[in-house]
Scaffold this active site. Structure first.
Site, PDB file in Angstrom:
ATOM      1  N   THR A  47      24.180   8.525  33.921  1.00  0.00           N
ATOM      2  CA  THR A  47      25.287   8.220  34.424  1.00  0.00           C
ATOM      3  C   THR A  47      25.896   7.800  31.955  1.00  0.00           C
ATOM      4  O   THR A  47      26.811   7.117  31.844  1.00  0.00           O
ATOM      5  CB  THR A  47      25.914   6.863  34.874  1.00  0.00           C
ATOM      6  OG1 THR A  47      23.723   6.235  34.049  1.00  0.00           O
ATOM      7  CG2 THR A  47      25.092   6.882  35.538  1.00  0.00           C
ATOM      8  N   LEU A 210      33.432   2.788  27.176  1.00  0.00           N
ATOM      9  CA  LEU A 210      32.926   2.598  26.161  1.00  0.00           C
ATOM     10  C   LEU A 210      32.947   4.416  25.805  1.00  0.00           C
ATOM     11  O   LEU A 210      32.934   4.409  24.385  1.00  0.00           O
ATOM     12  CB  LEU A 210      31.748   2.614  26.401  1.00  0.00           C
ATOM     13  CG  LEU A 210      31.110   0.936  26.661  1.00  0.00           C
ATOM     14  CD1 LEU A 210      30.282   0.379  27.362  1.00  0.00           C
ATOM     15  CD2 LEU A 210      31.836   0.124  26.120  1.00  0.00           C
ATOM     16  N   ASN A 211      32.905   5.315  26.337  1.00  0.00           N
ATOM     17  CA  ASN A 211      32.551   6.391  26.009  1.00  0.00           C
ATOM     18  C   ASN A 211      33.603   7.457  27.245  1.00  0.00           C
ATOM     19  O   ASN A 211      33.340   7.733  28.126  1.00  0.00           O
ATOM     20  CB  ASN A 211      31.464   7.422  26.219  1.00  0.00           C
ATOM     21  CG  ASN A 211      31.086   8.868  25.451  1.00  0.00           C
ATOM     22  OD1 ASN A 211      31.750   9.879  26.211  1.00  0.00           O
ATOM     23  ND2 ASN A 211      30.639   8.746  24.152  1.00  0.00           N
ATOM     24  N   THR A 214      31.776  10.443  29.031  1.00  0.00           N
ATOM     25  CA  THR A 214      31.267  10.633  30.221  1.00  0.00           C
ATOM     26  C   THR A 214      31.752   9.211  30.930  1.00  0.00           C
ATOM     27  O   THR A 214      31.316   9.931  32.116  1.00  0.00           O
ATOM     28  CB  THR A 214      30.169   9.430  29.787  1.00  0.00           C
ATOM     29  OG1 THR A 214      29.968   8.134  28.954  1.00  0.00           O
ATOM     30  CG2 THR A 214      29.019  10.663  28.033  1.00  0.00           C
ATOM     31  N   GLN A 218      32.420  10.555  34.886  1.00  0.00           N
ATOM     32  CA  GLN A 218      31.330   9.942  35.390  1.00  0.00           C
ATOM     33  C   GLN A 218      32.241   9.531  37.188  1.00  0.00           C
ATOM     34  O   GLN A 218      31.789   9.760  38.385  1.00  0.00           O
ATOM     35  CB  GLN A 218      30.840   8.687  35.393  1.00  0.00           C
ATOM     36  CG  GLN A 218      30.267   8.310  36.793  1.00  0.00           C
ATOM     37  CD  GLN A 218      29.260   6.893  36.033  1.00  0.00           C
ATOM     38  OE1 GLN A 218      28.707   6.912  35.005  1.00  0.00           O
ATOM     39  NE2 GLN A 218      28.652   5.823  36.524  1.00  0.00           N
ATOM     40  N   GLY A 281      32.279  -2.747  35.044  1.00  0.00           N
ATOM     41  CA  GLY A 281      31.316  -1.518  35.636  1.00  0.00           C
ATOM     42  C   GLY A 281      32.448  -0.279  36.076  1.00  0.00           C
ATOM     43  O   GLY A 281      33.735  -0.108  36.773  1.00  0.00           O
ATOM     44  N   GLY A 283      31.070   2.441  38.126  1.00  0.00           N
ATOM     45  CA  GLY A 283      30.333   3.654  39.159  1.00  0.00           C
ATOM     46  C   GLY A 283      31.212   3.583  39.883  1.00  0.00           C
ATOM     47  O   GLY A 283      31.823   4.623  41.084  1.00  0.00           O
ATOM     48  N   GLU A 284      30.613   2.683  41.568  1.00  0.00           N
ATOM     49  CA  GLU A 284      31.496   3.071  42.467  1.00  0.00           C
ATOM     50  C   GLU A 284      32.951   3.184  42.822  1.00  0.00           C
ATOM     51  O   GLU A 284      33.118   3.685  43.845  1.00  0.00           O
ATOM     52  CB  GLU A 284      31.000   2.067  43.330  1.00  0.00           C
ATOM     53  CG  GLU A 284      29.091   1.646  43.544  1.00  0.00           C
ATOM     54  CD  GLU A 284      28.877   1.137  42.864  1.00  0.00           C
ATOM     55  OE1 GLU A 284      26.902   1.586  43.224  1.00  0.00           O
ATOM     56  OE2 GLU A 284      28.437   1.449  41.232  1.00  0.00           O
TER      57      GLU A 284
END
Length: 317
Positions: A47, A210-211, A214, A218, A281, A283-284
Site C-alpha cells: 500500500t 499523501l501520494n 499510490t 489503491q 484512511g 483503503g476500504e
C-alpha cells in the site's frame, strides 16, 4: 434504456468508511552527514507505507527523498499498528509528524545557548526547514544546516521519538472517515442476460492524498475487488458433503482484464483538520460502494432490484 439488443443502465452510490487508527510510535535520527533514518514497526503490504513515510519525513525535515531512509517491519522497532482498517497511514504519519517536530526542537535546544549559532534564542514558531537547513521564516539567510549544528557540538547525530494517538478526546474536531461517490455503467444483453460493466468512476474525499500515484492505484485495486464481489465471486458448497465445490482458481471466478472496464479515479476535498498530516484512511473506501453502484445500474437497465451477490445471469433472466 434499450440500445438495440442491449439494455444500458447507470447507477451511483454514496458511501463512507470509518478508519481505525490506533496509537503508533516512530523514531527519527539525523546523522552527521545530514541524512535521516525513520524507524517504526509498521508494515508495507503493497500500500506504499515506505513511500509515504519517506515523503513525509523529507517534507517535515526539509530534506531530499534520497536523504531519508525508512526502516519498518521489525517488532524490535517502536510499536505500530498493523495495516488494516484504513488507519495505518494516519497513525504512522501522525507519529512521524510528532517525531519530526521533536527533532527540530532538539536542534533548537542545542542552538539556544550557542553564541555562534544564528538561531540562538529562536522559538519553534520562528523557524522552518529547507534543503537540510534550519532557518528563520522572516530572515532565510539566518540559519544553518543540521550538519553544522552537530559538528559544532561534537555529536554524531540526534535521535528522538514521536507518538500519535488519534483519539477524538485530543481534538475539538470529531474524526470522520473518507467519503466517496461511485458511478457505474452496465450493458446487459436483453435476450441472454449477459452483464458487462462498461465503465466505473470513483470520486474520493479522503483528505490529503499523501501520494497521488499510490493512492490512485489503491482505489483502482479496491474497485476491482468490488467488481469481483459484485459479478463473479461466490463460494459454492456441496450440499452433500459440506465441502467447498469451487476451491481452486479454475472454478472460483475472479476479475480478469476482460471483466474490468476503464476505471476513473478523482480525488476531491481538502486536507482533514483532525489529522496533523491532513490525511484520512484510504483503503476500504475504494471497495465499498462499487456493488451498490452496479446494482443500481442493473435496476436502471432492467427494473429488477437485486439484493444478493454476485449478480449472475440466472438472476437477470
Amino acid at each position: 434504456m434499450p440500445d438495440g439488443d442491449q439494455l444500458i443502465g447507470y447507477g451511483m452510490a454514496g458511501v463512507t468508511f470509518g478508519q481505525f487508527s490506533p496509537a503508533c510510535q516512530a523514531r527519527i535520527s539525523i546523522s552527521r552527514d545530514g541524512t535521516a533514518l525513520v524507524r517504526s514497526a509498521a508494515t508495507d503490504i503493497g500500500t506504499g507505507t515506505r513511500t509515504i513515510a519517506t515523503q513525509l519525513a523529507a517534507e517535515l525535515l526539509g530534506l531530499r527523498l534520497d536523504q531519508v531512509q525508512v526502516e519498518i517491519g521489525d517488532s524490535d522497532l517502536p510499536p505500530a499498528p498493523p495495516s488494516g482498517g484504513s488507519g495505518l497511514a494516519t497513525s504512522l504519519g501522525g507519529a512521524i509528524h510528532n517525531a519530526a517536530g521533536n527533532l527540530l526542537q532538539a536542534f533548537l535546544d542545542l542552538a539556544a545557548g550557542d553564541e555562534q549559532s544564528p538561531l540562538r534564542g529562536s522559538q519553534r514558531a520562528d523557524i522552518t526547514v529547507t534543503d537540510g537547513r534550519i532557518h528563520l521564516i522572516d530572515d532565510p539567510p539566518a540559519g544553518e544546516t543540521y550538519r553544522d549544528i552537530l559538528a559544532r557540538h561534537g555529536l554524531d547525530g540526534l535521535v528522538v521519538d514521536g507518538a500519535a494517538d488519534p483519539q477524538p478526546a485530543q481534538s475539538a474536531t470529531a474524526p470522520a472517515g473518507a467519503f466517496a461517490a461511485v458511478f457505474a455503467e452496465v450493458r446487459i444483453d436483453a435476450d441472454l442476460g449477459v452483464l458487462r460493466l462498461a465503465g466505473l468512476v470513483s470520486v474520493i474525499d479522503a483528505g490529503r492524498a499523501l501520494n497521488q500515484k499510490t493512492a490512485r492505484s489503491q482505489i483502482t485495486g479496491g474497485a476491482v475487488m468490488g467488481i469481483g464481489m459484485t459479478l463473479l465471486e461466490e463460494t459454492v458448497f456441496d450440499p452433500g458433503t459440506g465441502r467447498i465445490a469451487n476451491a481452486t482458481f479454475g472454478d472460483y471466478l475472479v476479475p480478469v482484464n476482460a471483466d474490468v472496464p476503464d476505471i476513473d479515479v478523482v480525488f476531491v476535498g481538502e486536507p482533514d483538520t483532525f489529522s496533523p498530516i491532513g490525511a484520512k484512511g484510504l483503503g476500504e473506501i475504494g471497495t465499498v460502494g462499487v456493488s451498490a453502484a452496479i446494482a443500481n445500474a442493473v435496476y436502471h437497465a432492467t427494473g429488477r432490484r437485486i439484493r444478493s451477490l454476485p449478480i449472475t445471469l440466472d438472476k437477470l433472466l
